[in-house]
Write an enzyme that holds these catalytic residues in place. Sequence first.
Site, PDB file in Angstrom:
ATOM      1  CG  ASP A  63      -1.792   1.208   1.346  1.00 31.91           C
ATOM      2  OD1 ASP A  63      -1.663   2.129   0.503  1.00 31.91           O
ATOM      3  OD2 ASP A  63      -2.619   1.260   2.285  1.00 31.91           O
ATOM      4  CB  VAL A  64       2.210   3.402  -2.736  1.00 32.61           C
ATOM      5  CG1 VAL A  64       2.819   2.259  -3.521  1.00 32.61           C
ATOM      6  CG2 VAL A  64       0.945   3.938  -3.398  1.00 32.61           C
ATOM      7  CE1 TYR A 156      -6.011  11.512 -11.175  1.00 31.49           C
ATOM      8  CE2 TYR A 156      -6.334  13.091 -12.940  1.00 31.49           C
ATOM      9  CZ  TYR A 156      -5.807  11.899 -12.485  1.00 31.49           C
ATOM     10  OH  TYR A 156      -5.060  11.113 -13.332  1.00 31.49           O
ATOM     11  CE  LYS A 160      -2.432  11.877 -11.249  1.00 28.22           C
ATOM     12  NZ  LYS A 160      -1.433  10.813 -11.084  1.00 28.22           N
TER      13      LYS A 160
HETATM   14  N1  LIG Z   1      -5.948   6.542 -17.572  1.00 34.02           N
HETATM   15  C1  LIG Z   1      -5.904   7.854 -17.742  1.00 34.02           C
HETATM   16  O1  LIG Z   1      -6.705   8.450 -18.475  1.00 34.02           O
HETATM   17  C2  LIG Z   1      -4.822   8.645 -17.057  1.00 34.02           C
HETATM   18  C3  LIG Z   1      -4.588   9.944 -17.514  1.00 34.02           C
HETATM   19  C4  LIG Z   1      -3.609  10.704 -16.897  1.00 34.02           C
HETATM   20  C5  LIG Z   1      -2.870  10.170 -15.860  1.00 34.02           C
HETATM   21  N2  LIG Z   1      -3.116   8.905 -15.428  1.00 34.02           N
HETATM   22  C6  LIG Z   1      -2.338   8.404 -14.316  1.00 34.02           C
HETATM   23  O2  LIG Z   1      -1.709   7.205 -14.694  1.00 34.02           O
HETATM   24  C7  LIG Z   1      -1.389   6.454 -13.525  1.00 34.02           C
HETATM   25  C8  LIG Z   1      -1.802   5.012 -13.732  1.00 34.02           C
HETATM   26  O3  LIG Z   1      -3.212   4.975 -13.819  1.00 34.02           O
HETATM   27  P1  LIG Z   1      -3.997   4.032 -14.820  1.00 34.02           P
HETATM   28  O4  LIG Z   1      -4.764   4.915 -15.708  1.00 34.02           O
HETATM   29  O5  LIG Z   1      -3.088   3.017 -15.378  1.00 34.02           O
HETATM   30  O6  LIG Z   1      -5.080   3.403 -13.804  1.00 34.02           O
HETATM   31  P2  LIG Z   1      -5.208   1.931 -13.210  1.00 34.02           P
HETATM   32  O7  LIG Z   1      -6.294   1.997 -12.196  1.00 34.02           O
HETATM   33  O8  LIG Z   1      -5.359   0.977 -14.329  1.00 34.02           O
HETATM   34  O9  LIG Z   1      -3.802   1.713 -12.478  1.00 34.02           O
HETATM   35  C9  LIG Z   1      -3.490   2.349 -11.247  1.00 34.02           C
HETATM   36  C10 LIG Z   1      -2.793   1.350 -10.344  1.00 34.02           C
HETATM   37  O10 LIG Z   1      -2.489   1.986  -9.077  1.00 34.02           O
HETATM   38  C11 LIG Z   1      -2.726   1.006  -8.065  1.00 34.02           C
HETATM   39  N3  LIG Z   1      -2.966   1.604  -6.755  1.00 34.02           N
HETATM   40  C12 LIG Z   1      -4.017   2.352  -6.365  1.00 34.02           C
HETATM   41  N4  LIG Z   1      -3.924   2.633  -5.054  1.00 34.02           N
HETATM   42  C13 LIG Z   1      -2.773   2.060  -4.611  1.00 34.02           C
HETATM   43  C14 LIG Z   1      -2.139   1.990  -3.336  1.00 34.02           C
HETATM   44  N5  LIG Z   1      -2.681   2.583  -2.232  1.00 34.02           N
HETATM   45  N6  LIG Z   1      -0.981   1.325  -3.231  1.00 34.02           N
HETATM   46  C15 LIG Z   1      -0.436   0.702  -4.326  1.00 34.02           C
HETATM   47  N7  LIG Z   1      -1.004   0.719  -5.541  1.00 34.02           N
HETATM   48  C16 LIG Z   1      -2.166   1.395  -5.678  1.00 34.02           C
HETATM   49  C17 LIG Z   1      -3.948   0.244  -8.567  1.00 34.02           C
HETATM   50  O11 LIG Z   1      -4.114  -1.000  -7.907  1.00 34.02           O
HETATM   51  C18 LIG Z   1      -3.660   0.127 -10.053  1.00 34.02           C
HETATM   52  O12 LIG Z   1      -2.947  -1.046 -10.346  1.00 34.02           O
HETATM   53  C19 LIG Z   1      -2.117   7.142 -12.363  1.00 34.02           C
HETATM   54  O13 LIG Z   1      -1.205   7.921 -11.633  1.00 34.02           O
HETATM   55  C20 LIG Z   1      -3.131   8.022 -13.078  1.00 34.02           C
HETATM   56  O14 LIG Z   1      -3.509   9.140 -12.324  1.00 34.02           O
HETATM   57  C21 LIG Z   1      -4.073   8.125 -16.009  1.00 34.02           C
END
Ligand SMILES: NC(=O)c1ccc[n+]([C@@H]2O[C@H](COP(=O)([O-])OP(=O)(O)OC[C@H]3O[C@@H](n4cnc5c(N)ncnc54)[C@H](O)[C@@H]3O)[C@@H](O)[C@H]2O)c1
Length: 286
Positions: A63-64, A156, A160
């Site tokens: 859990d980060v 959010y 960010k």
């Molecule tokens: N998908 C988009 O449109 C998008 C756009 C911009 C930025 N992002 C960013 O990209 C990054 C990855 O997101 P994604 O889109 O792949 O979503 P995702 O939900 O597929 O992946 C996010 C991961 O973070 C993990 N996570 C969440 N809480 C956690 C915790 N407390 N401890 C450890 N792990 C934890 C989840 O289990 C998951 O595997 C994030 O930082 C997100 O904000 C995503």
Amino acid sequence: MKDFKDKVMFITGAAHGFGRVIAEEGAKRGMKLALVDIDKPALNETYQIVVATGADAVMIPTDVTKEDEVNAAIDQTLQTFKQIDLLINDAGIALPGRMWELPTRDWEWIMHVNVMSQVYAMKRIIPIMMAQKTHGAILNVASIAGLVDTPGMPAYHASKFASVGMSEATAYDLQRAGADIEMHVMCPGFVQTDLYHTEEHRPKQYSDPSDPYYQSEAFLKGQQFAKYVITNGMPLDTIAATVFKALEEDQFYILTHPQFNPLILDRVNRIVKNGAPDVHVMDGIM
Ligand SMILES: NC(=O)c1ccc[n+]([C@@H]2O[C@H](COP(=O)([O-])OP(=O)(O)OC[C@H]3O[C@@H](n4cnc5c(N)ncnc54)[C@H](O)[C@@H]3O)[C@@H](O)[C@H]2O)c1
């Protein structure tokens, strides 16, 4: 970073989405992988995928939001692989909800996942990279939401903007310190991932099902909004190539959606002209 073979990647958020595809690409390039995530079953799927390609990997359920767990994951990585060359701070959550509606515990949760987890990993890994005296790289996954504001998700955006700001500031400090460490910050637009399943990753310490907010129309609308924008985002298939190209070319800002560039320019212009946020800027976008 141009040479990836036998280099060690420490990656948070490795169970889903960006994290999984970046880990897969690292495996293809011969990297050793420390896979970190809170979702153990899905993390195991990523682990099985990368070891099937012949990669040397370790999965570390973590859990980060907890600094001691991040430190333990880093310790385990060093015990296993002896070094860390590439830190990818990817774990993230999305919590829509207006300022006057989103519970304080959700603000704390998102700031801990999206900001503090990046702080915990960088605080510990930068000195490790410096002591190794080898070339290192750090990539913080922020968002286009760290460069421009939109309605409906102030928490959010706050998280960010913090990630972008601390990445820029840390880049200066690494340069001044003469550290052989590249800094990168990724600012994607909407991409089809599991990000709208954030509620499934809510740790116990941020949970209070008795709070009526989680039954409210505002909460349900926020969930629908997150699902709509993420499922209508661009496909995930180019993300890993974009990341590795940016690492190879030492590109600091990593953007994925050029159609949002006018919004970035508009924001900067409004700032220097003493303007104010204007919701009509979003007309036709969201
Ligand atoms: N998908 C988009 O449109 C998008 C756009 C911009 C930025 N992002 C960013 O990209 C990054 C990855 O997101 P994604 O889109 O792949 O979503 P995702 O939900 O597929 O992946 C996010 C991961 O973070 C993990 N996570 C969440 N809480 C956690 C915790 N407390 N401890 C450890 N792990 C934890 C989840 O289990 C998951 O595997 C994030 O930082 C997100 O904000 C995503």
